[in-house]
Every structure is written in structure tokens, then in C-alpha cells.
Design a protein around this motif. Structure first.
Motif, short mmCIF file in Angstrom:
data_model
loop_
_atom_site.label_atom_id
_atom_site.label_comp_id
_atom_site.label_asym_id
_atom_site.label_seq_id
_atom_site.Cartn_x
_atom_site.Cartn_y
_atom_site.Cartn_z
N ARG A 51 23.90 3.62 -31.30
CA ARG A 51 23.68 2.85 -30.20
C ARG A 51 22.41 2.71 -29.95
N VAL A 52 22.06 1.40 -29.52
CA VAL A 52 20.82 0.74 -29.25
C VAL A 52 20.65 0.04 -27.96
N ILE A 53 20.00 0.69 -26.95
CA ILE A 53 19.99 -0.27 -25.67
C ILE A 53 18.80 -1.32 -25.83
N THR A 54 18.92 -2.44 -25.16
CA THR A 54 17.96 -3.22 -25.19
C THR A 54 18.47 -4.59 -24.21
N SER A 55 17.54 -5.38 -24.06
CA SER A 55 17.80 -6.61 -23.30
C SER A 55 18.91 -7.71 -23.86
N GLY A 56 19.81 -7.90 -22.97
CA GLY A 56 20.55 -8.95 -23.54
C GLY A 56 20.13 -10.12 -23.95
N THR A 57 18.68 -10.50 -23.74
CA THR A 57 18.18 -11.75 -24.24
C THR A 57 17.37 -11.57 -25.57
N SER A 58 17.32 -10.31 -26.27
CA SER A 58 16.64 -10.05 -27.50
C SER A 58 17.15 -10.61 -28.46
N ASP A 92 28.31 -5.07 -22.88
CA ASP A 92 27.67 -5.40 -21.57
C ASP A 92 28.49 -4.94 -20.42
N ASP A 93 29.36 -4.24 -20.83
CA ASP A 93 30.00 -3.72 -19.44
C ASP A 93 29.36 -2.58 -18.98
N ALA A 94 29.51 -2.28 -17.38
CA ALA A 94 28.45 -1.29 -16.88
C ALA A 94 28.83 -0.04 -17.32
N VAL A 97 27.01 0.49 -20.97
CA VAL A 97 25.74 0.64 -20.68
C VAL A 97 25.39 1.92 -19.91
N ALA A 98 25.87 2.45 -19.05
CA ALA A 98 25.64 3.75 -18.22
C ALA A 98 25.69 4.80 -19.46
N ASP A 99 26.78 4.66 -20.04
CA ASP A 99 26.89 5.66 -21.22
C ASP A 99 25.72 5.90 -22.40
N ALA A 100 25.38 4.72 -22.70
CA ALA A 100 24.48 4.53 -23.67
C ALA A 100 23.01 4.87 -23.02
N GLU A 101 22.82 4.61 -21.98
CA GLU A 101 21.68 4.93 -20.94
C GLU A 101 21.51 6.50 -20.99
N ASP A 102 22.71 7.16 -20.66
CA ASP A 102 22.67 8.77 -20.76
C ASP A 102 22.25 9.37 -22.01
N ARG A 103 22.97 8.72 -22.99
CA ARG A 103 22.73 9.28 -24.18
C ARG A 103 21.19 9.32 -24.75
N PRO A 111 15.73 5.62 -19.54
CA PRO A 111 14.95 4.13 -19.85
C PRO A 111 14.61 3.64 -18.14
N ARG A 112 13.58 2.89 -18.47
CA ARG A 112 13.38 2.04 -17.18
C ARG A 112 14.55 1.07 -16.77
N VAL A 113 14.42 0.66 -15.60
CA VAL A 113 15.59 -0.17 -14.97
C VAL A 113 15.39 -1.49 -15.59
N ASN A 114 16.55 -1.90 -16.16
CA ASN A 114 16.81 -3.31 -16.70
C ASN A 114 18.25 -3.98 -16.52
N PRO A 115 18.04 -4.82 -15.43
CA PRO A 115 19.67 -5.34 -15.14
C PRO A 115 20.18 -6.26 -16.33
N ALA A 116 19.33 -6.60 -17.30
CA ALA A 116 19.84 -7.55 -18.23
C ALA A 116 20.15 -6.57 -19.38
N ARG A 117 20.09 -5.31 -19.32
CA ARG A 117 20.38 -4.43 -20.38
C ARG A 117 21.72 -4.45 -20.90
N VAL A 118 21.91 -4.25 -22.40
CA VAL A 118 23.14 -4.25 -23.11
C VAL A 118 23.12 -3.08 -24.03
N VAL A 119 24.28 -3.05 -24.85
CA VAL A 119 24.37 -1.87 -25.83
C VAL A 119 24.66 -2.52 -27.11
N LEU A 120 23.89 -2.34 -28.22
CA LEU A 120 24.24 -2.74 -29.61
C LEU A 120 24.99 -1.26 -30.03
N GLU A 121 26.47 -1.27 -30.09
CA GLU A 121 27.20 -0.33 -30.61
C GLU A 121 27.66 -0.41 -31.92
#
Length: 144
Positions: A51-58, A92-94, A97-103, A111-121
Motif C-alpha cells: 500500500r502507498v498513500i498519496t494524494s488523489g491528484t498525483s 478512496d473509501d474512508a 484510507v484509514a487502514d493504510a494510514e494506520d499501517r 502522516p500529515r492530514v490530507n483530505p484528498a488522500r487515497v491508497v494505491l493498493e
């Protein structure tokens, strides 16, 4: 480390992906050229999911959403290295994203707060490298 049809995730590879290292993620642009960026990555050897967390606009997310879902994550530490190849999807479901942020927080830091965050799974289907040899726990020697 493994064949493309049956990746194995031994203790050395698992240990290597719990140590604090950055990696590179390679995605493909529409013209087939590689787009390589540094990332933090987590790996679950039970499910074979990176899993890689990133901005949805990347750009990396745009590439996957455009159908270039084949990706590779590579981590290097001196002579020890491992590449996880697989197919990525954007989550992009909450809950995802929360699971990936915890990992991510367990491996790196919160990680810093990012409302546009998604996960590349990434569903890993190929493993390359020598991490198993370099990071495998020492075998205890029994009586001689």
C-alpha cells in the motif's frame, strides 16, 4: 526470490519491509515511459498487498486510473534490495484510507492530514531481489 505465478514472502523479505526505508514506485505513463517517485510503502505478507498513500491528484494515481495499473515498488539498503511487482487499484473509501494510514504510521510516522488522500493498493504477484538472504533471521544452531 520467486516465480511470477507463486510469490513467496519469507521472513527476510517480511523483515525488510518492516524496517524504516523509503522506496520508489514506478508507474507507467500513457506513452509507456516510466514515472518513478519516492514513496513510503507498507507490505502485508499475509495478503500479498503493498500500500502507498498519496494524494488523489498525483500523477501515479492518474496513471493507474487511466489503465496503467501495472506497477513496481523497489526498496534498497546497501546491497540488500527487493522489488514488489503487481497490479494497483485506487481505493478512496474512508475505511481503506484509514487502514493504510494506520499501517503507514506503524512503519514510519503518522502522516500529515490530507483530505484528498487515497491508497494505491497493489496485489503483488512477483518478487525480485535478495532481501530474503540478507534479512532472514539468524538460524539458531542446535547441538553438534
Amino acid at each position: 526470490m520467486s516465480s511470477p505465478t507463486s510469490p513467496t514472502y519469507g521472513p527476510g523479505l517480511t523483515a525488510f519491509f518492516t524496517e524504516r526505508h523509503l522506496a520508489t514506485l514506478t508507474t507507467l505513463r500513457a506513452d509507456g515511459t516510466p514515472h518513478v517517485v519516492p514513496v513510503g510503502v507498507t507490505f502485508d505478507p499475509v495478503t500479498g498487498t503493498a500500500r502507498v498513500i498519496t494524494s488523489g491528484t498525483s500523477a501515479k494515481v492518474r496513471h493507474v486510473r487511466a489503465g496503467q495499473a501495472r506497477v513496481a515498488v523497489c526498496q534498497v539498503d546497501g546491497r540488500c534490495w527487493a522489488t514488489l511487482e503487481g497490479t494497483a487499484v485506487v481505493r478512496d473509501d474512508a475505511a481503506a484510507v484509514a487502514d493504510a494510514e494506520d499501517r503507514y504510521a506503524r512503519r514510519y510516522q503518522r502522516p500529515r492530514v490530507n483530505p484528498a488522500r487515497v491508497v494505491l493498493e497493489i496485489s503483488v504477484d512477483r518478487v525480485l531481489g535478495n532481501a530474503e538472504r540478507w534479512r532472514a533471521p539468524e538460524q539458531e544452531e542446535g547441538p553438534a
